[in-house]
Write a protein that holds these residues in place. Sequence first.
Motif, PDB file in Angstrom:
ATOM      1  N   SER A 219       0.819  -1.210   0.000  1.00  0.00           N
ATOM      2  CA  SER A 219       0.000   0.000   0.000  1.00  0.00           C
ATOM      3  C   SER A 219       0.853   1.260   0.000  1.00  0.00           C
ATOM      4  O   SER A 219       1.901   1.311   0.656  1.00  0.00           O
ATOM      5  CB  SER A 219      -0.908   0.006   1.230  1.00  0.00           C
ATOM      6  N   THR A 220       0.391   2.272  -0.709  1.00  0.00           N
ATOM      7  CA  THR A 220       1.090   3.561  -0.704  1.00  0.00           C
ATOM      8  C   THR A 220       0.864   4.318   0.590  1.00  0.00           C
ATOM      9  O   THR A 220       1.479   5.373   0.809  1.00  0.00           O
ATOM     10  CB  THR A 220       0.630   4.441  -1.882  1.00  0.00           C
ATOM     11  N   GLY A 221       0.009   3.803   1.491  1.00  0.00           N
ATOM     12  CA  GLY A 221      -0.201   4.439   2.787  1.00  0.00           C
ATOM     13  C   GLY A 221      -1.610   4.962   2.953  1.00  0.00           C
ATOM     14  O   GLY A 221      -2.507   4.653   2.166  1.00  0.00           O
ATOM     15  N   TYR A 222      -1.802   5.750   4.000  1.00  0.00           N
ATOM     16  CA  TYR A 222      -3.132   6.286   4.267  1.00  0.00           C
ATOM     17  C   TYR A 222      -3.033   7.725   4.751  1.00  0.00           C
ATOM     18  O   TYR A 222      -2.012   8.176   5.269  1.00  0.00           O
ATOM     19  CB  TYR A 222      -3.871   5.429   5.307  1.00  0.00           C
ATOM     20  N   GLU A 223      -4.135   8.441   4.574  1.00  0.00           N
ATOM     21  CA  GLU A 223      -4.239   9.821   5.021  1.00  0.00           C
ATOM     22  C   GLU A 223      -5.345   9.921   6.051  1.00  0.00           C
ATOM     23  O   GLU A 223      -6.334   9.201   5.998  1.00  0.00           O
ATOM     24  CB  GLU A 223      -4.534  10.742   3.838  1.00  0.00           C
ATOM     25  N   GLY A 224      -5.202  10.811   7.003  1.00  0.00           N
ATOM     26  CA  GLY A 224      -6.195  10.974   8.053  1.00  0.00           C
ATOM     27  C   GLY A 224      -5.561  11.557   9.290  1.00  0.00           C
ATOM     28  O   GLY A 224      -4.375  11.925   9.290  1.00  0.00           O
ATOM     29  N   SER A 225      -6.323  11.600  10.363  1.00  0.00           N
ATOM     30  CA  SER A 225      -5.840  12.258  11.577  1.00  0.00           C
ATOM     31  C   SER A 225      -4.643  11.550  12.189  1.00  0.00           C
ATOM     32  O   SER A 225      -3.842  12.168  12.889  1.00  0.00           O
ATOM     33  CB  SER A 225      -6.978  12.335  12.608  1.00  0.00           C
ATOM     34  N   ARG A 226      -4.480  10.263  11.944  1.00  0.00           N
ATOM     35  CA  ARG A 226      -3.353   9.510  12.503  1.00  0.00           C
ATOM     36  C   ARG A 226      -2.382   9.068  11.407  1.00  0.00           C
ATOM     37  O   ARG A 226      -1.678   8.067  11.553  1.00  0.00           O
ATOM     38  CB  ARG A 226      -3.869   8.308  13.291  1.00  0.00           C
ATOM     39  N   SER A 227      -2.327   9.831  10.338  1.00  0.00           N
ATOM     40  CA  SER A 227      -1.412   9.516   9.245  1.00  0.00           C
ATOM     41  C   SER A 227       0.031   9.526   9.735  1.00  0.00           C
ATOM     42  O   SER A 227       0.422  10.355  10.546  1.00  0.00           O
ATOM     43  CB  SER A 227      -1.581  10.530   8.110  1.00  0.00           C
ATOM     44  N   GLN A 228       0.813   8.592   9.219  1.00  0.00           N
ATOM     45  CA  GLN A 228       2.222   8.513   9.580  1.00  0.00           C
ATOM     46  C   GLN A 228       3.109   9.349   8.660  1.00  0.00           C
ATOM     47  O   GLN A 228       4.310   9.449   8.875  1.00  0.00           O
ATOM     48  CB  GLN A 228       2.682   7.048   9.529  1.00  0.00           C
ATOM     49  N   GLY A 229       2.511   9.956   7.645  1.00  0.00           N
ATOM     50  CA  GLY A 229       3.255  10.772   6.698  1.00  0.00           C
ATOM     51  C   GLY A 229       2.562  10.767   5.354  1.00  0.00           C
ATOM     52  O   GLY A 229       1.543  10.087   5.163  1.00  0.00           O
ATOM     53  N   PRO A 230       3.075  11.504   4.390  1.00  0.00           N
ATOM     54  CA  PRO A 230       2.471  11.543   3.052  1.00  0.00           C
ATOM     55  C   PRO A 230       2.466  10.155   2.404  1.00  0.00           C
ATOM     56  O   PRO A 230       3.262   9.284   2.759  1.00  0.00           O
ATOM     57  CB  PRO A 230       3.383  12.514   2.278  1.00  0.00           C
ATOM     58  N   LEU A 231       1.552   9.961   1.454  1.00  0.00           N
ATOM     59  CA  LEU A 231       1.533   8.719   0.693  1.00  0.00           C
ATOM     60  C   LEU A 231       2.818   8.573  -0.103  1.00  0.00           C
ATOM     61  O   LEU A 231       3.416   9.557  -0.542  1.00  0.00           O
ATOM     62  CB  LEU A 231       0.346   8.706  -0.281  1.00  0.00           C
ATOM     63  N   LEU A 232       3.245   7.329  -0.283  1.00  0.00           N
ATOM     64  CA  LEU A 232       4.353   7.084  -1.198  1.00  0.00           C
ATOM     65  C   LEU A 232       3.907   7.436  -2.622  1.00  0.00           C
ATOM     66  O   LEU A 232       2.734   7.303  -2.976  1.00  0.00           O
ATOM     67  CB  LEU A 232       4.771   5.611  -1.157  1.00  0.00           C
TER      68      LEU A 232
END
Length: 263
Positions: free
Chosen positions: A221-234
């Motif tokens: 996964s390229t990641g996730y966005e939201g209040s607990r995001s770990q950083g920008p999407l790949l």
Amino acid sequence: MNDVRELLGRAAEGAGQPGVSTEAVYARAGRVRRGRRVAVSGAALAVVAAGALALPGFTAGQGVEQTQVAAAPEKSGPRDRAERLTALLPDGVGSVEQVSLAVLIKNATPEQAKETYVGPLDGQYSVRRDGGVGFLTLGYMPRAQVVRKLAGTDPDDDLCVARGKEPPRSECVREELPDGRILTIWRDAMDYGDGGTPQWGPELTARLVLKDGSLLAARASTGYEGSRSQGPLLKSTPLDREQLRTLLLRPELVPAEQSGQKK
């Protein structure tokens, strides 16, 4: 039922019922997917889950799992597993760390976020690269659990063929390997417009059916966005299609007694 969410479902018997499952991490997107997938395809993917035995807890502050791998003869913590996984990945993938998505996204406690693993490298891993944060998940399920989960559905069904009202899987490729294994890889834009969080970025999903009917699955996964995001999407998935294929075919990802069938 849905496909991606079930990769992280629990298959353990007698492992107890944790307060927050990784399945709940994807519950909102899963509800949308469940309405679109027919039972046969969902059931076929529901069997791709982690684990057989409940393991020790997590460091809740950073979501880093403190566990041992049930299938490995030696003690193995998250750092060791992340290092062993990194050794199997191509150069330039990024910094790999084993994490708990339930802790990262749902703020679960260590006790609630317990995971169960069967495969030597099963787990959830963050991948940091070029300022972005994506995720790689791995899950193995032995044949006995596959049979229970499928409830009569053939695990060899072609996942690239849409059935009923289910939408076709994007860029889906099914590969029947010479040794009898079946590998299917597809892309999911994760754009379901449900408006909830987290909002997942595009990903690649893979499922490998082994000769004895056991299953190995991965999600890049390229990641996730939201209040607990770990950083920008790949900018791109942690592994491309060929890299994901290469990883899934590595014998190091299955229990020792199964690795012989991969040669």
